[in-house]
Design a protein around this motif. Structure first.
Motif, PDB file in Angstrom:
ATOM      1  N   PHE A   1     117.805  73.301  43.957  1.00  0.00           N
ATOM      2  CA  PHE A   1     118.351  72.861  45.036  1.00  0.00           C
ATOM      3  C   PHE A   1     117.028  72.412  46.210  1.00  0.00           C
ATOM      4  O   PHE A   1     117.201  72.351  47.388  1.00  0.00           O
TER       5      PHE A   1
ATOM      6  N   SER B   1     115.616  66.354  45.647  1.00  0.00           N
ATOM      7  CA  SER B   1     116.605  65.675  45.057  1.00  0.00           C
ATOM      8  C   SER B   1     116.040  65.311  43.552  1.00  0.00           C
ATOM      9  O   SER B   1     114.950  64.749  43.598  1.00  0.00           O
TER      10      SER B   1
ATOM     11  N   ASN C   1     120.842  65.559  39.535  1.00  0.00           N
ATOM     12  CA  ASN C   1     121.898  64.482  39.178  1.00  0.00           C
ATOM     13  C   ASN C   1     121.521  64.031  37.793  1.00  0.00           C
ATOM     14  O   ASN C   1     120.429  63.562  37.371  1.00  0.00           O
TER      15      ASN C   1
ATOM     16  N   TYR D   1     117.206  54.598  46.376  1.00  0.00           N
ATOM     17  CA  TYR D   1     116.378  55.813  46.103  1.00  0.00           C
ATOM     18  C   TYR D   1     115.429  55.550  45.025  1.00  0.00           C
ATOM     19  O   TYR D   1     115.656  55.163  44.059  1.00  0.00           O
TER      20      TYR D   1
ATOM     21  N   PRO E   1     125.251  66.865  41.605  1.00  0.00           N
ATOM     22  CA  PRO E   1     125.158  66.121  42.647  1.00  0.00           C
ATOM     23  C   PRO E   1     124.868  64.397  42.725  1.00  0.00           C
ATOM     24  O   PRO E   1     124.348  63.903  41.754  1.00  0.00           O
TER      25      PRO E   1
ATOM     26  N   VAL F   1     130.441  62.399  46.668  1.00  0.00           N
ATOM     27  CA  VAL F   1     129.630  61.788  45.815  1.00  0.00           C
ATOM     28  C   VAL F   1     130.164  60.483  45.213  1.00  0.00           C
ATOM     29  O   VAL F   1     131.245  60.445  44.963  1.00  0.00           O
TER      30      VAL F   1
ATOM     31  N   GLN G   1     121.018  73.756  37.858  1.00  0.00           N
ATOM     32  CA  GLN G   1     120.703  73.089  39.169  1.00  0.00           C
ATOM     33  C   GLN G   1     119.493  73.539  39.823  1.00  0.00           C
ATOM     34  O   GLN G   1     119.224  74.767  39.605  1.00  0.00           O
TER      35      GLN G   1
ATOM     36  N   GLN H   1     129.939  70.308  45.755  1.00  0.00           N
ATOM     37  CA  GLN H   1     130.624  68.748  45.781  1.00  0.00           C
ATOM     38  C   GLN H   1     130.804  68.093  47.211  1.00  0.00           C
ATOM     39  O   GLN H   1     131.544  68.679  47.869  1.00  0.00           O
ATOM     40  N   SER H   2     130.342  67.146  47.474  1.00  0.00           N
ATOM     41  CA  SER H   2     130.661  66.464  48.788  1.00  0.00           C
ATOM     42  C   SER H   2     130.985  65.053  48.491  1.00  0.00           C
ATOM     43  O   SER H   2     131.705  64.948  47.324  1.00  0.00           O
TER      44      SER H   2
ATOM     45  N   GLY I   1     120.004  60.970  45.816  1.00  0.00           N
ATOM     46  CA  GLY I   1     119.782  61.180  47.124  1.00  0.00           C
ATOM     47  C   GLY I   1     120.118  62.838  47.575  1.00  0.00           C
ATOM     48  O   GLY I   1     119.785  63.385  48.556  1.00  0.00           O
ATOM     49  N   GLN I   2     121.234  63.341  47.027  1.00  0.00           N
ATOM     50  CA  GLN I   2     121.569  64.651  47.295  1.00  0.00           C
ATOM     51  C   GLN I   2     120.487  65.866  46.668  1.00  0.00           C
ATOM     52  O   GLN I   2     119.847  65.548  45.838  1.00  0.00           O
ATOM     53  N   TRP I   3     120.611  66.980  47.395  1.00  0.00           N
ATOM     54  CA  TRP I   3     119.604  68.017  46.981  1.00  0.00           C
ATOM     55  C   TRP I   3     120.315  68.310  45.653  1.00  0.00           C
ATOM     56  O   TRP I   3     121.596  68.612  45.702  1.00  0.00           O
TER      57      TRP I   3
END
Length: 234
Positions: free
Chosen positions: A205, A208, A141, A183, A133, A98, A203, A95-96, A136-138
């Protein structure tokens, strides 16, 4: 003296219905009944004959990940994605920052700028799986959307916005706009799984991905239709 002689009683007969008219009326009722049954049954039967054969039977399994405790939702199953898969739990993802809301566009399905809300309400938007994610995140989604009987579906109505999701094929385009960035994803796989198949929530990774999920056949909750796409351009 005059004599009164009573004549025979007059019998009044009810109006006679013309047998031809009655037959036509019965036939119309029969045709109407068959038409209504066809309207309800054909979307399901037709889906199995014309859509199901194009769905891949070999599932591309992503890398396994860790699952937390089972989460049981209290709301109606049809409006809460966490109840769409039996024994789903929560898929843990990094988690960043998001984005909590963004938009989804699928030109082939005439879906243009549909709202996607993380942990939202399927009656009001598409819903992103809370721990997956962001765009655009690895990672994977994951986005959920409703389906309904095709005759009632509209690409602008969230009650059936993903009705024709399984019409997508390899190479079709999906666009996500988030925080001013567009994206571009392309479909590479589609499949149908049972509600207890949680592999689609896992997931991977290496790049994306976006996974779109709805209930199939449209208007039922029997199976889950899955479209997987990969980021190709920003």
């Amino acid at each position: 003296m005059d004599t009164y002689v009573k004549g025979p009683a007059r019998v009044i007969k009810p109006p006679r219905r013309h047998p031809k008219t009655a037959g036509i009326f019965s036939l119309l009722l029969l045709v109407l009944g068959i038409f209504l049954i066809f309207q309800a049954a054909w979307p399901v039967v037709g889906w199995y004959f014309f859509v199901m054969p194009s769905v891949s039977t070999k599932i591309v399994s992503p890398l396994a990940s860790t699952f937390g405790p089972l989460v049981r939702a209290q709301e109606d199953q049809s409006y809460d994605p966490s109840t769409w898969f039996a024994n789903s739990g929560q898929v843990l993802a990094a988690q960043s920052a998001v984005a909590k809301a963004y938009t989804l566009t699928i030109p082939k399905l005439k879906i243009n700028g549909a709202n996607v809300v993380v942990g939202g309400d399927l009656k009001k938007s598409l819903v992103a799986w809370p721990t997956s994610p962001g765009p655009g995140q690895w990672g994977n989604n994951i986005i959920f959307g409703h389906s309904e009987l095709p005759q009632f579906a509209s690409p602008t109505n969230y009650s059936g916005i993903f009705t024709f999701l399984m019409d997508l094929n390899e190479g079709d385009d999906i666009y996500i706009n988030s925080d001013g960035v567009r994206y571009h994803y392309q479909v590479f796989d589609k499949k149908v799984v049972d509600p207890d198949d949680i592999s689609v929530l896992e997931q991977k990774f290496d790049t994306s991905y976006v996974t779109l999920i709805t209930c199939v056949p449209p208007g039922t909750i029997w199976k889950r239709g899955i479209i997987r796409a990969k980021l190709i351009q920003i």
